[in-house]
Write a protein that holds these residues in place. Structure first.
Motif, mmCIF file in Angstrom:
data_model
loop_
_atom_site.group_PDB
_atom_site.id
_atom_site.type_symbol
_atom_site.label_atom_id
_atom_site.label_comp_id
_atom_site.label_asym_id
_atom_site.label_seq_id
_atom_site.Cartn_x
_atom_site.Cartn_y
_atom_site.Cartn_z
ATOM 1 N N VAL A 1 19.285 12.482 48.665
ATOM 2 C CA VAL A 1 19.439 13.329 49.793
ATOM 3 C C VAL A 1 17.622 13.500 50.355
ATOM 4 N N SER A 2 16.956 13.547 49.406
ATOM 5 C CA SER A 2 15.346 13.530 49.885
ATOM 6 C C SER A 2 14.971 12.321 50.408
ATOM 7 N N ILE A 3 15.032 11.266 50.031
ATOM 8 C CA ILE A 3 14.925 9.948 50.365
ATOM 9 C C ILE A 3 15.604 10.019 51.991
ATOM 10 N N SER A 4 16.752 10.386 52.076
ATOM 11 C CA SER A 4 17.317 10.215 53.502
ATOM 12 C C SER A 4 16.780 11.085 54.344
ATOM 13 N N VAL A 5 16.515 12.362 54.043
ATOM 14 C CA VAL A 5 16.014 13.109 55.040
ATOM 15 C C VAL A 5 14.642 12.773 55.437
ATOM 16 N N SER B 1 24.701 2.849 43.467
ATOM 17 C CA SER B 1 25.645 2.912 44.341
ATOM 18 C C SER B 1 25.569 3.923 45.531
ATOM 19 N N VAL B 2 24.866 5.029 45.179
ATOM 20 C CA VAL B 2 24.655 6.014 46.483
ATOM 21 C C VAL B 2 23.554 5.483 47.245
ATOM 22 N N LEU B 3 22.574 5.105 46.635
ATOM 23 C CA LEU B 3 21.410 4.497 47.380
ATOM 24 C C LEU B 3 21.634 3.216 48.139
ATOM 25 N N THR B 4 22.565 2.289 47.701
ATOM 26 C CA THR B 4 22.953 1.531 48.432
ATOM 27 C C THR B 4 23.604 1.633 49.460
ATOM 28 N N SER B 5 24.619 2.788 49.583
ATOM 29 C CA SER B 5 25.571 3.054 50.533
ATOM 30 C C SER B 5 24.575 3.891 51.878
ATOM 31 N N LEU C 1 18.450 -6.159 57.559
ATOM 32 C CA LEU C 1 19.405 -5.808 56.649
ATOM 33 C C LEU C 1 18.923 -5.036 55.454
ATOM 34 N N PRO C 2 20.041 -4.346 54.943
ATOM 35 C CA PRO C 2 19.546 -3.550 54.053
ATOM 36 C C PRO C 2 19.112 -4.161 52.683
ATOM 37 N N GLY C 3 17.926 -3.964 52.362
ATOM 38 C CA GLY C 3 17.302 -4.539 51.220
ATOM 39 C C GLY C 3 18.042 -4.356 49.865
ATOM 40 N N THR C 4 18.635 -3.245 49.629
ATOM 41 C CA THR C 4 19.384 -2.819 48.744
ATOM 42 C C THR C 4 20.554 -3.667 48.425
ATOM 43 N N VAL C 5 21.159 -4.111 49.728
ATOM 44 C CA VAL C 5 22.526 -5.004 49.621
ATOM 45 C C VAL C 5 21.973 -6.434 49.439
#
Length: 333
Positions: free
Chosen positions: A48-52, A208-212, A309-313
């Motif tokens: 959540v902190s990263i997203s915000v 899984s959460v960070l990738t999403s 593109l998402p690097g995590t993906v």
């Protein structure tokens, strides 16, 4: 057909170094953290902190961002150096001598190659002054008798980093060479610092959460791209930028491919957790397939002109089939 091997090889190299360095220092870091580990709620708060932060970073003044990142990087360098500064006298002398050479070389190089102007003059004066202070530290090391961590050694790496950034970030010395060098260094340190806090359960949940979240921030809201553009002009080592190999030329010159430190951390975390769970061979194999996966996604981007593109993906897409194969083999046994 366009393709690039520079960034996949960089991802491979940085992740391999992170993996084997983590194995050497993990025990000491665990004792430092008093065997503390993340729980699920800690992982949720982290994501959540990263997203915000990513979503709001475009609203933050660049000067504040610069101070915040420089402070964070400096603290990271200081902590790591201090924790491992209790080595023997000969190693301490070697460590100090390396910085003596670095301070003097960069100061002299800047005067010769960048001319005598205000910035290079102040930079050279600062580095020559630090050379003198570092020499005093070397003399003190000769008479030091007690053992333990050395704060005066721990201040050398962050001081050197700050001087290079403040005085030379607008020179060819900084980009792309020092920017990528410090980017790789901070990527490795972050992996080593954070990996000991994860268990296999919290790691899988975090992945899984960070990738999403990364998919949403890159492909849906575009916040990740906007944040990268907002910060990139500061020339902070928050990403690594490599020219494509073989070279791809555009009307603006050679094409550079960038990958954020968060993606390097993501790959390093997967590698270290795979090593803890399944051993060194599986960890190295994980790094190989993640690098290949990144190579294929990057080739797709280059040929179909995808902006991001998402690097995590791009990374985890290579690891998921491998871990599923490993699980199936384990069940058969």
């Amino acid at each position: 057909m366009y393709f690039d091997v520079a960034m996949p090889l960089t991802l491979f190299a940085v992740t391999v170094v992170s993996l084997f360095l983590n194995r050497k220092v993990e025990r000491k870091l665990k004792s430092t953290f008093e065997e503390r580990e993340f729980r699920i709620r800690d992982v949720i708060l982290l994501v959540v902190s990263i997203s915000v932060m990513v979503s709001l970073i475009v609203l933050i003044p660049q000067m504040f961002l610069m101070i915040m990142f420089l402070f964070s990087y400096s603290v990271l360098l200081f902590i790591f150096t201090y924790l491992f500064s209790d080595f023997g006298t000969m190693r301490a002398k070697t460590f100090v001598s390396l910085f003596l050479v670095a301070f003097f070389t960069v100061a002299t190089f800047s005067l010769i190659n960048f001319g005598v102007n205000a910035i290079s003059a102040y930079g050279a004066l600062t580095l020559y002054s630090l050379f003198g202070l570092t020499f005093l530290a070397l003399l003190y090391e000769e008479t030091r008798t007690h053992t333990g961590e050395r704060w005066y050694l721990a201040v050398l790496p962050p001081t050197f980093f700050l001087c290079l950034y403040i005085f030379f970030r607008m020179t060819p010395l900084w980009f792309p060479y020092l920017l990528n060098l410090f980017g790789a260094l901070f990527s490795i340190l972050i992996v080593v610092y954070m990996s000991s806090l994860f268990t296999w359960k919290t790691f899988l949940f975090f992945t899984s959460v960070l990738t999403s979240v990364d998919v949403i921030l890159v492909l849906v809201t575009g916040s990740m791209v906007s944040a990268s553009q907002h910060v990139s002009s500061l020339r902070l080592p928050i990403l690594m930028s490599m020219p494509t190999v073989p070279a791809i030329l555009t009307r603006f010159g050679a094409l550079y491919v960038s990958l954020g430190l968060g993606d390097f951390f993501f790959a390093g975390l997967i590698a270290t957790q795979s090593q803890k769970r399944f051993g060194d061979r599986f960890a190295v194999l994980s790094i190989i397939v993640m690098s290949i996966s990144f190579f294929l996604f990057e080739a797709f981007m280059l040929n179909y002109e995808w902006r991001a593109l998402p690097g995590t993906v791009m990374i985890v897409a290579g690891w998921i089939p491998l871990i599923l194969w490993k699980k199936s083999v384990s069940r058969r046994r």
